[in-house]
Design a protein around this motif. Structure first.
Motif, PDB file in Angstrom:
ATOM      1  N   ASP A  58     -13.451  -4.837  -8.429  1.00 24.36           N
ATOM      2  CA  ASP A  58     -14.771  -4.230  -8.351  1.00 24.36           C
ATOM      3  C   ASP A  58     -14.733  -2.898  -9.090  1.00 24.36           C
ATOM      4  OD1 ASP A  58     -17.421  -3.767  -7.533  1.00 24.36           O
ATOM      5  OD2 ASP A  58     -16.726  -2.611  -5.810  1.00 24.36           O
ATOM      6  N   LYS A  59     -15.373  -2.849 -10.252  1.00 24.28           N
ATOM      7  CA  LYS A  59     -15.401  -1.636 -11.091  1.00 24.28           C
ATOM      8  C   LYS A  59     -13.983  -1.124 -11.314  1.00 24.28           C
ATOM      9  CE  LYS A  59     -20.056  -0.411  -9.734  1.00 24.28           C
ATOM     10  NZ  LYS A  59     -20.925   0.561  -9.150  1.00 24.28           N
ATOM     11  N   ASN A  60     -13.650   0.054 -10.798  1.00 24.23           N
ATOM     12  CA  ASN A  60     -12.320   0.646 -10.977  1.00 24.23           C
ATOM     13  C   ASN A  60     -11.437   0.465  -9.750  1.00 24.23           C
ATOM     14  OD1 ASN A  60     -13.150   1.533 -13.479  1.00 24.23           O
ATOM     15  ND2 ASN A  60     -13.820   3.521 -12.715  1.00 24.23           N
ATOM     16  N   ARG A  61     -11.763  -0.469  -8.901  1.00 23.85           N
ATOM     17  CA  ARG A  61     -11.012  -0.699  -7.663  1.00 23.85           C
ATOM     18  C   ARG A  61     -10.431  -2.109  -7.642  1.00 23.85           C
ATOM     19  NH1 ARG A  61     -10.508   4.273  -5.373  1.00 23.85           N
ATOM     20  NH2 ARG A  61     -12.486   5.322  -5.293  1.00 23.85           N
ATOM     21  N   GLU A  78     -13.200 -12.233   3.807  1.00 20.69           N
ATOM     22  CA  GLU A  78     -14.649 -12.091   3.687  1.00 20.69           C
ATOM     23  C   GLU A  78     -15.072 -10.649   3.413  1.00 20.69           C
ATOM     24  OE1 GLU A  78     -13.249 -13.498   6.581  1.00 20.69           O
ATOM     25  OE2 GLU A  78     -13.355 -15.489   5.696  1.00 20.69           O
ATOM     26  N   LYS A  79     -14.243  -9.677   3.818  1.00 19.45           N
ATOM     27  CA  LYS A  79     -14.569  -8.263   3.627  1.00 19.45           C
ATOM     28  C   LYS A  79     -13.311  -7.509   3.171  1.00 19.45           C
ATOM     29  CE  LYS A  79     -16.844  -4.355   5.725  1.00 19.45           C
ATOM     30  NZ  LYS A  79     -17.317  -3.717   6.930  1.00 19.45           N
ATOM     31  N   PRO A  80     -12.913  -7.697   1.907  1.00 14.60           N
ATOM     32  CA  PRO A  80     -11.704  -7.029   1.418  1.00 14.60           C
ATOM     33  C   PRO A  80     -11.897  -5.526   1.252  1.00 14.60           C
ATOM     34  CG  PRO A  80     -12.776  -8.202  -0.354  1.00 14.60           C
ATOM     35  CD  PRO A  80     -13.535  -8.527   0.895  1.00 14.60           C
ATOM     36  N   LYS A  81     -10.782  -4.811   1.287  1.00 11.71           N
ATOM     37  CA  LYS A  81     -10.814  -3.349   1.165  1.00 11.71           C
ATOM     38  C   LYS A  81     -10.675  -2.947  -0.303  1.00 11.71           C
ATOM     39  CE  LYS A  81      -8.464   0.797   2.665  1.00 11.71           C
ATOM     40  NZ  LYS A  81      -7.487   1.364   3.575  1.00 11.71           N
ATOM     41  N   PRO A  82     -11.556  -2.101  -0.806  1.00 10.00           N
ATOM     42  CA  PRO A  82     -11.383  -1.590  -2.164  1.00 10.00           C
ATOM     43  C   PRO A  82     -10.301  -0.503  -2.170  1.00 10.00           C
ATOM     44  CG  PRO A  82     -13.480  -0.858  -1.254  1.00 10.00           C
ATOM     45  CD  PRO A  82     -12.824  -1.689  -0.215  1.00 10.00           C
ATOM     46  N   LYS A  83      -9.298  -0.659  -3.032  1.00  9.98           N
ATOM     47  CA  LYS A  83      -8.206   0.312  -3.135  1.00  9.98           C
ATOM     48  C   LYS A  83      -8.121   0.838  -4.555  1.00  9.98           C
ATOM     49  CE  LYS A  83      -4.734   0.904  -0.488  1.00  9.98           C
ATOM     50  NZ  LYS A  83      -4.507   2.024   0.420  1.00  9.98           N
ATOM     51  N   SER A  86       0.838  -1.192   0.000  1.00 11.40           N
ATOM     52  CA  SER A  86       0.000   0.000   0.000  1.00 11.40           C
ATOM     53  C   SER A  86       0.876   1.247   0.000  1.00 11.40           C
ATOM     54  CB  SER A  86      -0.907  -0.010   1.223  1.00 11.40           C
ATOM     55  OG  SER A  86      -1.668   1.159   1.269  1.00 11.40           O
ATOM     56  N   ALA A  87       0.589   2.171  -0.903  1.00  9.96           N
ATOM     57  CA  ALA A  87       1.375   3.398  -1.022  1.00  9.96           C
ATOM     58  C   ALA A  87       0.673   4.606  -0.403  1.00  9.96           C
ATOM     59  CB  ALA A  87       1.671   3.684  -2.492  1.00  9.96           C
ATOM     60  N   ALA A  88      -0.604   4.461  -0.046  1.00  7.72           N
ATOM     61  CA  ALA A  88      -1.356   5.577   0.523  1.00  7.72           C
ATOM     62  C   ALA A  88      -2.486   5.048   1.396  1.00  7.72           C
ATOM     63  CB  ALA A  88      -1.924   6.446  -0.588  1.00  7.72           C
TER      64      ALA A  88
END
Length: 72
Positions: free
Chosen positions: A27-30, A42-47, A11-13
Motif C-alpha cells: 500500500d503506497k510506501n508501506r 482480513e486486516k493487515p498492519k501497514p509497516k 519486525s524490527a520496531a
C-alpha cells in the motif's frame, strides 16, 4: 531488499518487535503484514519497510490463503 507476497519477515520496531510476520500485500510506501493470530489476513498492519528485517523464507501462495495456514 525485495518484497514479494508470502515473504516471511521479522519486525524490527514497534509493539510487535521480534515477531515473525508475512507480507500480505502493498500500500503506497508501506508493506502490509499479518501473522494470522493478532493481525488477521482480513486486516493487515501497514509497516514501514525500514522497520522490518527480511528472512530467507518464502511461503507458497496457497500457504497464505487463510489465517490458520499462516499460523502454521
Amino acid at each position: 531488499m525485495e518484497f514479494v507476497r508470502g515473504k516471511v519477515l521479522v519486525s524490527a520496531a514497534g509493539h510487535d518487535k521480534g515477531e515473525m510476520l508475512v507480507i500480505a500485500g502493498f500500500d503506497k510506501n508501506r508493506v502490509l503484514v499479518c501473522d494470522g493470530k493478532q493481525r488477521k489476513l482480513e486486516k493487515p498492519k501497514p509497516k514501514n519497510p525500514k522497520h522490518i528485517k527480511e528472512t530467507e523464507i518464502l511461503l507458497a501462495e496457497d500457504s497464505i490463503a487463510t489465517n490458520r495456514k499462516i499460523r502454521k
